[in-house]
Design an enzyme around this catalytic site. Sequence first.
Site, PDB file in Angstrom:
ATOM      1  N   GLY A   7       0.887  -1.162   0.000  1.00 45.37           N
ATOM      2  CA  GLY A   7       0.000   0.000   0.000  1.00 45.37           C
ATOM      3  C   GLY A   7       0.925   1.211   0.000  1.00 45.37           C
ATOM      4  O   GLY A   7       1.533   1.535   1.032  1.00 45.37           O
ATOM      5  N   ALA A   8       1.078   1.833  -1.174  1.00 43.75           N
ATOM      6  CA  ALA A   8       1.972   3.000  -1.286  1.00 43.75           C
ATOM      7  C   ALA A   8       1.165   4.291  -1.261  1.00 43.75           C
ATOM      8  O   ALA A   8       1.582   5.312  -1.799  1.00 43.75           O
ATOM      9  CB  ALA A   8       2.806   2.907  -2.562  1.00 43.75           C
ATOM     10  N   GLY A   9      -0.009   4.221  -0.637  1.00 38.72           N
ATOM     11  CA  GLY A   9      -0.886   5.392  -0.537  1.00 38.72           C
ATOM     12  C   GLY A   9      -0.412   6.320   0.566  1.00 38.72           C
ATOM     13  O   GLY A   9       0.779   6.375   0.901  1.00 38.72           O
ATOM     14  N   VAL A  11      -0.708   6.484   3.932  1.00 36.12           N
ATOM     15  CA  VAL A  11      -0.029   5.969   5.136  1.00 36.12           C
ATOM     16  C   VAL A  11       1.248   5.220   4.754  1.00 36.12           C
ATOM     17  O   VAL A  11       2.311   5.430   5.355  1.00 36.12           O
ATOM     18  CB  VAL A  11      -0.970   5.059   5.956  1.00 36.12           C
ATOM     19  CG1 VAL A  11      -0.228   4.454   7.141  1.00 36.12           C
ATOM     20  CG2 VAL A  11      -2.192   5.833   6.432  1.00 36.12           C
ATOM     21  N   GLY A  12       1.159   4.356   3.752  1.00 34.03           N
ATOM     22  CA  GLY A  12       2.317   3.533   3.363  1.00 34.03           C
ATOM     23  C   GLY A  12       3.498   4.385   2.936  1.00 34.03           C
ATOM     24  O   GLY A  12       4.639   4.163   3.375  1.00 34.03           O
ATOM     25  N   ARG A  88     -14.546   3.033  10.967  1.00 36.21           N
ATOM     26  CA  ARG A  88     -13.512   2.143  10.433  1.00 36.21           C
ATOM     27  C   ARG A  88     -14.106   0.773  10.129  1.00 36.21           C
ATOM     28  O   ARG A  88     -13.705   0.087   9.192  1.00 36.21           O
ATOM     29  CB  ARG A  88     -12.385   1.977  11.460  1.00 36.21           C
ATOM     30  CG  ARG A  88     -11.616   3.256  11.776  1.00 36.21           C
ATOM     31  CD  ARG A  88     -10.602   2.970  12.868  1.00 36.21           C
ATOM     32  NE  ARG A  88      -9.794   4.113  13.260  1.00 36.21           N
ATOM     33  CZ  ARG A  88     -10.159   5.005  14.177  1.00 36.21           C
ATOM     34  NH1 ARG A  88     -11.327   4.904  14.775  1.00 36.21           N
ATOM     35  NH2 ARG A  88      -9.355   5.994  14.490  1.00 36.21           N
ATOM     36  N   VAL A 118      -1.923  -2.551   9.556  1.00 33.28           N
ATOM     37  CA  VAL A 118      -2.393  -1.171   9.714  1.00 33.28           C
ATOM     38  C   VAL A 118      -3.815  -0.997   9.157  1.00 33.28           C
ATOM     39  O   VAL A 118      -4.623  -0.244   9.701  1.00 33.28           O
ATOM     40  CB  VAL A 118      -1.416  -0.187   9.014  1.00 33.28           C
ATOM     41  CG1 VAL A 118      -1.847   1.256   9.199  1.00 33.28           C
ATOM     42  CG2 VAL A 118       0.011  -0.371   9.535  1.00 33.28           C
ATOM     43  N   HIS A 175      -9.102  -0.281  18.348  1.00 34.69           N
ATOM     44  CA  HIS A 175      -8.779   0.947  17.607  1.00 34.69           C
ATOM     45  C   HIS A 175     -10.047   1.407  16.876  1.00 34.69           C
ATOM     46  O   HIS A 175     -10.144   1.373  15.655  1.00 34.69           O
ATOM     47  CB  HIS A 175      -7.634   0.663  16.621  1.00 34.69           C
ATOM     48  CG  HIS A 175      -7.241   1.833  15.784  1.00 34.69           C
ATOM     49  ND1 HIS A 175      -6.752   3.001  16.311  1.00 34.69           N
ATOM     50  CD2 HIS A 175      -7.275   2.027  14.435  1.00 34.69           C
ATOM     51  CE1 HIS A 175      -6.495   3.853  15.334  1.00 34.69           C
ATOM     52  NE2 HIS A 175      -6.812   3.285  14.185  1.00 34.69           N
TER      53      HIS A 175
HETATM   54  N1  LIG Z   1      -4.247   1.386  12.134  1.00 33.81           N
HETATM   55  C1  LIG Z   1      -4.197   2.697  12.056  1.00 33.81           C
HETATM   56  O1  LIG Z   1      -3.878   3.372  13.044  1.00 33.81           O
HETATM   57  C2  LIG Z   1      -4.517   3.395  10.776  1.00 33.81           C
HETATM   58  C3  LIG Z   1      -5.075   2.699   9.738  1.00 33.81           C
HETATM   59  N2  LIG Z   1      -5.349   3.310   8.551  1.00 33.81           N
HETATM   60  C4  LIG Z   1      -5.870   2.461   7.481  1.00 33.81           C
HETATM   61  O2  LIG Z   1      -4.805   2.209   6.558  1.00 33.81           O
HETATM   62  C5  LIG Z   1      -5.354   1.938   5.282  1.00 33.81           C
HETATM   63  C6  LIG Z   1      -4.657   2.780   4.231  1.00 33.81           C
HETATM   64  O3  LIG Z   1      -4.972   4.143   4.392  1.00 33.81           O
HETATM   65  P1  LIG Z   1      -4.398   5.244   3.362  1.00 33.81           P
HETATM   66  O4  LIG Z   1      -2.967   5.001   3.129  1.00 33.81           O
HETATM   67  O5  LIG Z   1      -4.855   6.560   3.837  1.00 33.81           O
HETATM   68  O6  LIG Z   1      -5.213   4.861   2.027  1.00 33.81           O
HETATM   69  P2  LIG Z   1      -4.778   5.146   0.523  1.00 33.81           P
HETATM   70  O7  LIG Z   1      -6.000   4.956  -0.316  1.00 33.81           O
HETATM   71  O8  LIG Z   1      -4.045   6.438   0.419  1.00 33.81           O
HETATM   72  O9  LIG Z   1      -3.729   3.975   0.207  1.00 33.81           O
HETATM   73  C7  LIG Z   1      -4.096   2.635   0.140  1.00 33.81           C
HETATM   74  C8  LIG Z   1      -3.290   2.002  -0.983  1.00 33.81           C
HETATM   75  O10 LIG Z   1      -3.542   0.591  -0.981  1.00 33.81           O
HETATM   76  C9  LIG Z   1      -3.446   0.184  -2.348  1.00 33.81           C
HETATM   77  N3  LIG Z   1      -4.034  -1.143  -2.511  1.00 33.81           N
HETATM   78  C10 LIG Z   1      -5.340  -1.498  -2.527  1.00 33.81           C
HETATM   79  N4  LIG Z   1      -5.461  -2.823  -2.720  1.00 33.81           N
HETATM   80  C11 LIG Z   1      -4.207  -3.321  -2.820  1.00 33.81           C
HETATM   81  C12 LIG Z   1      -3.680  -4.625  -3.004  1.00 33.81           C
HETATM   82  N5  LIG Z   1      -4.462  -5.693  -3.134  1.00 33.81           N
HETATM   83  N6  LIG Z   1      -2.348  -4.766  -3.054  1.00 33.81           N
HETATM   84  C13 LIG Z   1      -1.513  -3.687  -2.935  1.00 33.81           C
HETATM   85  N7  LIG Z   1      -1.965  -2.429  -2.760  1.00 33.81           N
HETATM   86  C14 LIG Z   1      -3.290  -2.247  -2.703  1.00 33.81           C
HETATM   87  C15 LIG Z   1      -4.158   1.289  -3.113  1.00 33.81           C
HETATM   88  O11 LIG Z   1      -3.842   1.270  -4.501  1.00 33.81           O
HETATM   89  C16 LIG Z   1      -3.669   2.530  -2.384  1.00 33.81           C
HETATM   90  O12 LIG Z   1      -2.545   3.100  -3.008  1.00 33.81           O
HETATM   91  C17 LIG Z   1      -6.864   2.197   5.406  1.00 33.81           C
HETATM   92  O13 LIG Z   1      -7.548   0.993   5.596  1.00 33.81           O
HETATM   93  C18 LIG Z   1      -6.969   3.072   6.643  1.00 33.81           C
HETATM   94  O14 LIG Z   1      -8.224   2.988   7.247  1.00 33.81           O
HETATM   95  C19 LIG Z   1      -5.075   4.628   8.344  1.00 33.81           C
HETATM   96  C20 LIG Z   1      -4.544   5.381   9.361  1.00 33.81           C
HETATM   97  C21 LIG Z   1      -4.239   4.834  10.654  1.00 33.81           C
HETATM   98  O1  LIG Z   2      -9.467   7.284  11.286  1.00 25.29           O
HETATM   99  C1  LIG Z   2      -9.227   6.426  10.437  1.00 25.29           C
HETATM  100  O2  LIG Z   2     -10.078   5.830   9.759  1.00 25.29           O
HETATM  101  C2  LIG Z   2      -7.795   6.040  10.199  1.00 25.29           C
HETATM  102  C3  LIG Z   2      -7.230   5.630  11.500  1.00 25.29           C
HETATM  103  O3  LIG Z   2      -7.357   4.519  11.915  1.00 25.29           O
HETATM  104  C4  LIG Z   2      -6.719   6.710  12.333  1.00 25.29           C
HETATM  105  O4  LIG Z   2      -6.286   7.760  11.845  1.00 25.29           O
HETATM  106  O5  LIG Z   2      -6.758   6.509  13.555  1.00 25.29           O
END
Ligand SMILES: NC(=O)C1=CN([C@@H]2O[C@H](COP(=O)(O)OP(=O)(O)OC[C@H]3O[C@@H](n4cnc5c(N)ncnc54)[C@H](O)[C@@H]3O)[C@@H](O)[C@H]2O)C=CC1
Ligand SMILES: O=C([O-])CC(=O)C(=O)O
Length: 311
Positions: A7-9, A11-12, A88, A118, A175
Amino acid sequence: MKVTIVGAGNVGATCADAIAYRRIASEIVLVDIREGFAEGKALDITQTQTTLGFNTKVIGSTNDYAKTAGSDVVVITSGVPRKPGMTREELIGINAGIVKGVAESLLKHSPNAIFVIVSNPMDTMTYLAYKSLGLPKNRIIGMGGTLDSSRFKTYLSLALDKPANDIQGMVIGGHGDTTMIPLTRLASYNGVPVSQFLSEEALAKVAADTMVGGATLTALLGTSAWYAPGASVAYLVDAILNDQQKMIPCSVYLEGEYGQNDICIGVPCIIGKNGVESIVDIQLNDAEKALFAKSADAVRNMNNDLKSHLG
Ligand SMILES: NC(=O)C1=CN([C@@H]2O[C@H](COP(=O)(O)OP(=O)(O)OC[C@H]3O[C@@H](n4cnc5c(N)ncnc54)[C@H](O)[C@@H]3O)[C@@H](O)[C@H]2O)C=CC1
Ligand SMILES: O=C([O-])CC(=O)C(=O)O
């Protein structure tokens, strides 16, 4: 040391950037399903080497897991983030299949890696990874508590008007907007309980703001946050790769600890080169124990939904 981030979005890529800049690993592989996207992010980060002063090798890959081979730590951020107004938990339908597939591909190429999960809903995705990979529990770590605790300390520092790094505090439990448990009773300002400086009302507000910390940012940004999440992942990866033996609340598989079984949920852990070195059994009072049990019930309900989403 080699780290793969899938996931290079938002967060990644932020987490890759922090790991590179802070020289936590010698090699980072970013993987994404979007053609050319991870390669682009990796090249962009690489082009900060001379201005920021690091030599970490950062490479990108469009779904080619051969490039991830031999990783010491793998991080799963792939999937969708929430939009304003969503929880979430609503992401489970899309993210469960993605996380399971990605985790299995990673394990094939890095059989000894420690997994950091994550993607949301994180506790349930961590449980899914634990159940589908068959690895020992110390090698599956859900990241949420690092971030929630950093938000807790931020809100405490704002309420106290004192530097955030003078504040200690921890968030355990799920979370989720309603499942997090900011441990206000145990939080301190340089060892002095924060209750000596803040009223009960002010502390309750800090706790409430912490719990909806992610939702607040999602409403402001239109998608969920990434700077603090990315930095939190880097902090956790640093603790693993550099065997820091730090106490960090993480979502881990419980077998009787905190009165819970067969669930991944946030508890204080010692994190080092083996991943979860141990779970720390802190003394919760009756009210905190009740909150923890309620939080676990909610996470367990989500876990029970997994089957219907995985087919
Ligand atoms: N645990 C935590 O504290 C946190 C969790 N998150 C979660 O992290 C996840 C990512 O968030 P963002 O980076 O903001 O989203 P984003 O949409 O910017 O990046 C996600 C990336 O995953 C890629 N992706 C989707 N399916 C894929 C696959 N099968 N193989 C490889 N890459 C794939 C997408 O192309 C995209 O680039 C979300 O589920 C979000 O809710 C976000 C912030 C904190
Ligand atoms: O809020 C969300 O969906 C992403 C996350 O887990 C966080 O930032 O804590």
